[in-house]
Design an enzyme around this catalytic site. Structure first.
Site, PDB file in Angstrom:
ATOM      1  N   GLN A  87      45.800  60.025  43.805  1.00  9.92           N
ATOM      2  CA  GLN A  87      46.692  59.034  43.218  1.00  9.92           C
ATOM      3  C   GLN A  87      47.990  58.933  43.996  1.00  9.92           C
ATOM      4  O   GLN A  87      48.320  59.785  44.818  1.00  9.92           O
ATOM      5  CB  GLN A  87      46.989  59.376  41.761  1.00  9.92           C
ATOM      6  CG  GLN A  87      47.555  60.757  41.534  1.00  9.92           C
ATOM      7  CD  GLN A  87      47.570  61.138  40.051  1.00  9.92           C
ATOM      8  OE1 GLN A  87      48.621  61.180  39.432  1.00  9.92           O
ATOM      9  NE2 GLN A  87      46.398  61.438  39.512  1.00  9.92           N
ATOM     10  N   HIS A  89      52.169  57.060  43.240  1.00 10.45           N
ATOM     11  CA  HIS A  89      53.051  56.478  42.233  1.00 10.45           C
ATOM     12  C   HIS A  89      53.997  55.483  42.897  1.00 10.45           C
ATOM     13  O   HIS A  89      54.397  55.667  44.050  1.00 10.45           O
ATOM     14  CB  HIS A  89      53.836  57.573  41.516  1.00 10.45           C
ATOM     15  CG  HIS A  89      52.971  58.675  40.989  1.00 10.45           C
ATOM     16  ND1 HIS A  89      51.973  58.454  40.069  1.00 10.45           N
ATOM     17  CD2 HIS A  89      52.932  60.002  41.273  1.00 10.45           C
ATOM     18  CE1 HIS A  89      51.362  59.602  39.799  1.00 10.45           C
ATOM     19  NE2 HIS A  89      51.931  60.556  40.518  1.00 10.45           N
ATOM     20  N   GLU A 124      57.409  63.514  41.742  1.00 10.53           N
ATOM     21  CA  GLU A 124      57.064  64.729  40.996  1.00 10.53           C
ATOM     22  C   GLU A 124      57.107  65.968  41.888  1.00 10.53           C
ATOM     23  O   GLU A 124      56.887  65.911  43.099  1.00 10.53           O
ATOM     24  CB  GLU A 124      55.699  64.592  40.322  1.00 10.53           C
ATOM     25  CG  GLU A 124      54.550  64.268  41.240  1.00 10.53           C
ATOM     26  CD  GLU A 124      53.275  63.946  40.473  1.00 10.53           C
ATOM     27  OE1 GLU A 124      53.339  63.201  39.472  1.00 10.53           O
ATOM     28  OE2 GLU A 124      52.212  64.427  40.898  1.00 10.53           O
ATOM     29  N   ARG A 267      45.384  54.970  41.195  1.00  6.33           N
ATOM     30  CA  ARG A 267      44.347  55.927  41.585  1.00  6.33           C
ATOM     31  C   ARG A 267      43.649  55.503  42.867  1.00  6.33           C
ATOM     32  O   ARG A 267      43.503  54.316  43.138  1.00  6.33           O
ATOM     33  CB  ARG A 267      43.346  56.109  40.450  1.00  6.33           C
ATOM     34  CG  ARG A 267      43.983  56.729  39.201  1.00  6.33           C
ATOM     35  CD  ARG A 267      43.025  56.876  38.041  1.00  6.33           C
ATOM     36  NE  ARG A 267      43.697  57.505  36.915  1.00  6.33           N
ATOM     37  CZ  ARG A 267      44.421  56.843  36.008  1.00  6.33           C
ATOM     38  NH1 ARG A 267      44.542  55.528  36.105  1.00  6.33           N
ATOM     39  NH2 ARG A 267      45.020  57.491  35.030  1.00  6.33           N
TER      40      ARG A 267
END
Length: 384
Positions: A87, A89, A124, A267
């Protein structure tokens, strides 16, 4: 003010049946336990002692600020027993545009076809808590990738030729779009079959992972996309940071994860869920780079993981022990979480003892907390 937080594990299929239970010192539930969320995200907010969700508590109490407050970050314990989807983002600008577009089109926010569930970015950070944590993160240098494909013989040649253009990023972007389009299934099958038989000392771990991924997701083009990514094996206490647009997948291990408060995921394979190939390719950062391992700043025995330009979060890792750091600064609203041992956290009015898996909200008026005991403490705060 210190406010204790609890939550139940989320039972995603890729979750471990044992790691979170072992962390918390209890018997396994028998179900996969993938994540515990310590935050106010509406999808699964933590709960405060009076039974309110953390979101409701922050809206009413303002965490000592006198005004409603919402956390800019989400802190998690993550326990992977099998690979998560590949994935990426979006950036903040991409998320805002995509969310507005889907809102205007009337796409239900709960729909499986929905791509943007909010208008925020989702950088993240993950710190390994288990002895090792295996991940895929960022696109590998193409010189090395072509060596890997060479180990696959004739099966690797079509992919290597696609990656031979003068612009590495453009070649990678076009190749990933081709792999995920469905038009490359014959080549995908040939590469996976060759990886199952290949023996190469330099890329033994990558080939073994490809076989493992194919067992979990047979025929999935994400197995070949994974061969383009850096394989990262973190040791306990090491961290990986994933910025906007960078392809990644967590494979196995227990970690503390901290991210911007968003649920936007594009994804790129290893999943039965919806894959929006054009949108993924559009938000993708296809620049090959070394593994995005993040080194902490260390001051007075406290490790601080922070990234310039990311104001949503920072993470402090404190090894608490007699003679160790006695005070931890908390800039803004914080959440403290213990992953080993027993740590007492003391504010101006309250004192809370934390054991592994237990967390406490620290309101902004504290400014700092005192700690003692013996164990591993993580403190999430807004970034700089």
């Amino acid at each position: 003010m210190l406010v204790s937080l609890v939550n139940e594990p989320r039972d995603y299929a890729w979750g471990s049946t044992t790691r979170i239970a072992e962390l918390e010192g209890r018997a396994p539930s028998g179900r996969p336990e993938a994540e515990v969320w310590y935050g106010d995200h509406p999808a699964d907010p933590a709960v405060v002692p009076d039974g309110r969700s953390l979101g409701d508590w922050l809206a009413a109490e303002g965490a000592g600020t006198g005004a409603p407050l919402k956390l800019p970050y989400l802190l998690k314990v993550l326990a992977a027993a099998s690979p998560l989807s590949i994935q990426a983002h979006p950036s903040k600008e991409q998320a805002a545009a995509g969310f507005a577009r889907e809102e205007a089109a009337g796409v239900d926010r709960a729909s499986a076809e929905r791509t943007y569930r909010d208008d925020n970015h989702k950088p993240e950070l993950l710190v390994a808590v288990s002895e090792t944590f295996t991940a895929l993160a960022g696109l590998r240098d193409l010189v090395a990738t072509r060596r890997l494909l060479g180990a696959l013989g004739d099966a690797g040649r079509p992919l290597a030729e696609r990656l031979a253009g003068p612009d590495a990023a453009a070649s990678l972007r076009e190749t990933i779009a081709w792999l995920l389009s469905g038009a490359a299934q014959a080549e995908v099958n040939a590469i996976v079959a060759a990886a199952a038989q290949a023996d190469d000392e330099e890329f033994a771990a990558e080939l073994a992972l490809a076989r493992h991924l194919d067992d979990a997701y047979p025929g999935d083009p994400g197995v070949v996309v994974a061969l383009l990514l850096n394989l990262v094996v973190l040791r306990r206490g090491e961290a990986v940071f994933v910025p906007a647009g960078v392809l990644h997948a967590y494979v196995e291990g227990l970690g503390v994860e901290l991210m911007a408060a968003s649920d936007n995921v594009l994804r790129g394979g290893l999943t039965p869920k919806h894959i929006d190939v054009p949108e993924l390719v559009d938000i993708l950062d296809p620049t090959p780079a070394p593994p995005p391992v993040l080194k902490p700043e260390v001051h007075d025995g406290i490790e601080r993981f922070s990234v310039p330009g990311i104001a949503d979060f920072a993470l402090q890792h404190v090894a608490v022990h007699p003679g160790g750091p006695a005070a931890v600064n908390v800039d803004g609203v914080g959440i403290a979480l213990v992953t080993a041992g027993e740590v007492e956290v003391e504010g101006t009015r309250e004192r809370v003892t934390l054991i592994p898996g237990c967390a406490v909200l620290i309101t902004p008026d504290e400014g700092a907390v005192r700690v003692k005991g013996s164990g591993d403490l993580f403190v999430a705060t807004p970034g700089r």
